[in-house]
Design an enzyme around this catalytic site. Structure first.
Site, PDB file in Angstrom:
ATOM      1  N   ASP A  14      -5.138  -0.657   1.947  1.00 32.52           N
ATOM      2  CA  ASP A  14      -3.424  -0.040   1.203  1.00 32.52           C
ATOM      3  C   ASP A  14      -3.675  -0.996   0.070  1.00 32.52           C
ATOM      4  O   ASP A  14      -2.715  -1.545  -0.071  1.00 32.52           O
ATOM      5  CB  ASP A  14      -2.368  -1.167   2.339  1.00 32.52           C
ATOM      6  CG  ASP A  14      -2.972  -0.807   3.955  1.00 32.52           C
ATOM      7  OD1 ASP A  14      -2.739   0.404   4.175  1.00 32.52           O
ATOM      8  OD2 ASP A  14      -1.975  -1.688   4.582  1.00 32.52           O
ATOM      9  N   GLU A 186       4.095   7.797   5.276  1.00 34.35           N
ATOM     10  CA  GLU A 186       4.128   5.918   4.964  1.00 34.35           C
ATOM     11  C   GLU A 186       3.738   5.933   3.760  1.00 34.35           C
ATOM     12  O   GLU A 186       3.989   6.876   2.429  1.00 34.35           O
ATOM     13  CB  GLU A 186       3.238   5.038   6.221  1.00 34.35           C
ATOM     14  CG  GLU A 186       2.362   5.686   5.875  1.00 34.35           C
ATOM     15  CD  GLU A 186       1.111   4.795   7.533  1.00 34.35           C
ATOM     16  OE1 GLU A 186       1.786   3.985   8.026  1.00 34.35           O
ATOM     17  OE2 GLU A 186       0.725   5.196   7.309  1.00 34.35           O
TER      18      GLU A 186
HETATM   19  C1  6LW Z   1       0.353   0.468   6.287  1.00 36.02           C
HETATM   20  C2  6LW Z   1       0.825   2.045   6.105  1.00 36.02           C
HETATM   21  C3  6LW Z   1      -0.988   2.111   6.280  1.00 36.02           C
HETATM   22  O1  6LW Z   1       1.760  -0.169   6.268  1.00 36.02           O
HETATM   23  O2  6LW Z   1      -1.176   1.838   7.651  1.00 36.02           O
HETATM   24  O3  6LW Z   1      -2.956   3.326   5.787  1.00 36.02           O
HETATM   25  C4  6LW Z   1       0.113   0.933   7.435  1.00 36.02           C
HETATM   26  N1  6LW Z   1      -1.467   2.981   5.627  1.00 36.02           N
HETATM   27  O4  6LW Z   1       1.160   1.937   4.920  1.00 36.02           O
HETATM   28  C5  6LW Z   1      -1.146  -0.917   8.206  1.00 36.02           C
HETATM   29  O5  6LW Z   1      -1.791  -1.277   6.745  1.00 36.02           O
END
Ligand code: 6LW
Length: 519
Positions: A14, A186
């Site tokens: 991240d 996300e």
């Molecule tokens: C993180 C999200 C993600 O919060 O996985 O790959 C989650 N992206 O952005 C945990 O790393």
């Protein structure tokens, strides 16, 4: 020159990439490991060092008892008017449709601190980021969760104004995007360029279909139009792709004027990401229609190298011998859920002293100190001074994914005397190797974990010269994001531990920790 990816090897997911003048920073997630939020620094995008952790006070970051893969998720580091802004989530619950995601902001004049007290933000989802507009206004951007059984759980991206003077959110959050059809939206972060607000998203889930997409709008509040060439980076379905799971990206302009993207990726063996999710950098360029894309190819494929317009030495050796004579624990080493001190770990007279904590399966007080495994070919060795009095005194060397998955070369004592054995715990299934008894007169025992790709072999020595194998070759693929039950968000960690499961007081001394990489 060409620079080899990943730039941050091992458990470093991240990434949030930032440039302030001549300096580059990348913040990465730390989950249940303490201190929270690892901030790396570089002057050249090539050589990165851990500069600091932002969250070093375990009264403010209390993760006691939290589940594996909860804790700190996806930090976002930005800079405005002399202050670093770090937004992050503490995930307390991640069960079925519910997530308890407490979002906070801390600020500091330097990444070394002092960091402010955490300012509470929303709890509606995770991956908060702060966008600083050029008119001085600031906004919180985060993904949101819908807890209902039959809806889209990652329900969209919210924007809400943040008032830096009063340290509060203003008004109500506005749903600016539901993400693209790829879904699982996300990691939102906003960048402004030529009058457009670019909203970069991580999508597809953080496994092998992970990717990053971009949308843009003339207003922070939307409407956001999708890039017709999404995703901007993706590993799945790409031929000869050496970096799997690419996604969760952030784009910046370098001090050389070129554009760069940091993103997470993994280098699996047999589809097992033993080193967890790592951080890589790609070259980015703007297209005639005002979107950006990876420079080297038109397929959004992450490349194993990126280019910089200057020459510098790429120092890749992370090997480190730590003898504790300077009284310090290096930044590479971390503890679980609480600080060193709260976990009974200290440095005394040139040795690491670990007071026996709870068992290695505990989520509470662990006498465990570990560092990232950053190469598929590496060793960790130590010299341990430990006098167990019974079976409930245990100490040794660990290859650790989480409470339910680890390999442990441990010393304890039974009726016949002091013994060494290797415990293998794979998704809670425990197996112990044959015990090797050690003469009482031997007080210092040398322990070594030798990792060669997917194979792990433990060794012990009583004289530091002649090492004997102990236990069978173990399968490192079990210590990977994919094989462990539940969310595999961290990666293999190598360390030492002491447990007092009797409660009558025991400690172990480790004279050095020697981490060596061979690739
Ligand atoms: C993180 C999200 C993600 O919060 O996985 O790959 C989650 N992206 O952005 C945990 O790393």
């Amino acid at each position: 020159m060409l620079v080899k990816n990943p730039v941050l090897k091992g458990f470093n997911p991240d990434p949030s990439l930032l440039r302030v003048g001549e300096d580059y920073y990348i913040a990465t997630s730390t989950f249940e490991w303490f201190p929270g939020v690892c901030i790396h620094h570089s002057k050249d995008l090539v050589n990165w060092e851990i500069a600091a952790y932002a969250l070093t006070d375990d009264t403010e970051l209390d993760m006691t008892g939290i589940d594996m893969a909860c804790g700190i998720w996806a930090p976002n580091l930005t800079y405005s008017e002399g202050l670093f802004y770090l937004a992050y989530t503490i995930v307390y619950t991640n069960r079925a449709r519910y997530k308890d995601t407490f979002n906070f902001l801390v600020t500091a004049p330097s990444v070394q601190g002092p960091w402010s007290k955490p300012i509470p933000l929303s709890k509606s989802g995770f991956d908060p980021s702060i966008f600083h507009d050029d008119d001085g206004r600031k906004y919180l951007v985060n993904m949101t969760i819908d807890h209902r059984a039959d809806t889209i759980r990652f329900s969209g991206i919210d924007v809400q104004e943040y008032d830096p003077k009063n340290k509060v959110l203003l008004g109500n959050p506005v749903r600016v995007s539901r993400g693209t059809a790829i879904g699982t939206s996300e990691g939102p972060n906003v960048m402004k360029h030529n009058g457009y607000y670019y909203l970069v998203l991580a999508e597809g889930g953080t496994e092998f279909n992970h990717c990053a997409t971009v949308l843009r709008s003339k207003s922070i509040w939307g409407p956001y139009a999708e890039n017709p060439h999404n995703p901007i980076i993706k590993s799945a379905g790409q031929e000869n792709c050496q970096l799997a799971r690419a996604g969760h990206a952030q784009v910046i302009q370098g001090k050389d004027g070129n554009w760069y993207m940091a993103h997470l990726c993994s280098r699996p063996i047999d589809k097992c990401s033993i080193l967890g999710r790592e951080t890589a950098i790609q070259n980015v360029e703007w297209t005639a229609d005002g979107w950006f894309k990876l420079s080297k190819n038109n397929q959004s494929m992450p490349e194993i190298t990126f280019e910089i317009p200057y020459d510098t030495e790429q120092k890749i050796d992370k090997s480190a011998f730590v003898d504790f004579f300077d009284g310090k624990i290096p930044l590479d080493y971390m503890t679980l859920r609480k600080s060193f001190t709260s976990n009974g770990i200290s440095v005394k007279k040139g040795a690491l002293l670990i007071k026996g904590g709870a068992s290695v399966m505990s989520k509470y007080f662990q006498g465990l100190l570990a560092r990232r495994q950053q190469s598929m070919y590496c060793d960790l060795s130590t010299a341990m001074n430990f006098e167990p009095r019974h079976l409930n005194h245990i100490a040794g060397l660990l290859v650790y994914y989480n409470c339910d998955n680890h390999y442990y070369l441990k010393m304890t004592k039974d009726d016949k005397g002091k013994l060494l054995c290797v415990s293998s715990l794979v998704n809670m299934q425990l197996e112990d190797s044959v015990s090797i008894y050690i003469e009482d007169s031997i007080s210092i025992i040398y322990l070594k974990a030798e990792i060669r790709g997917k194979e792990l072999q433990f060794y012990y020595s009583t004289d530091s010269v002649n090492y004997n194998k102990i236990g069978d070759i173990l399968d490192m693929r079990n210590i990977s994001d994919e094989r462990i039950a539940g969310n595999g968000f961290t990666g293999s960690m190598l360390g030492v531990n002491c447990s007092d499961c009797q409660g009558d007081g025991i400690e172990a001394e480790f004279l050095y920790l020697d981490y060596k990489e061979y690739e």
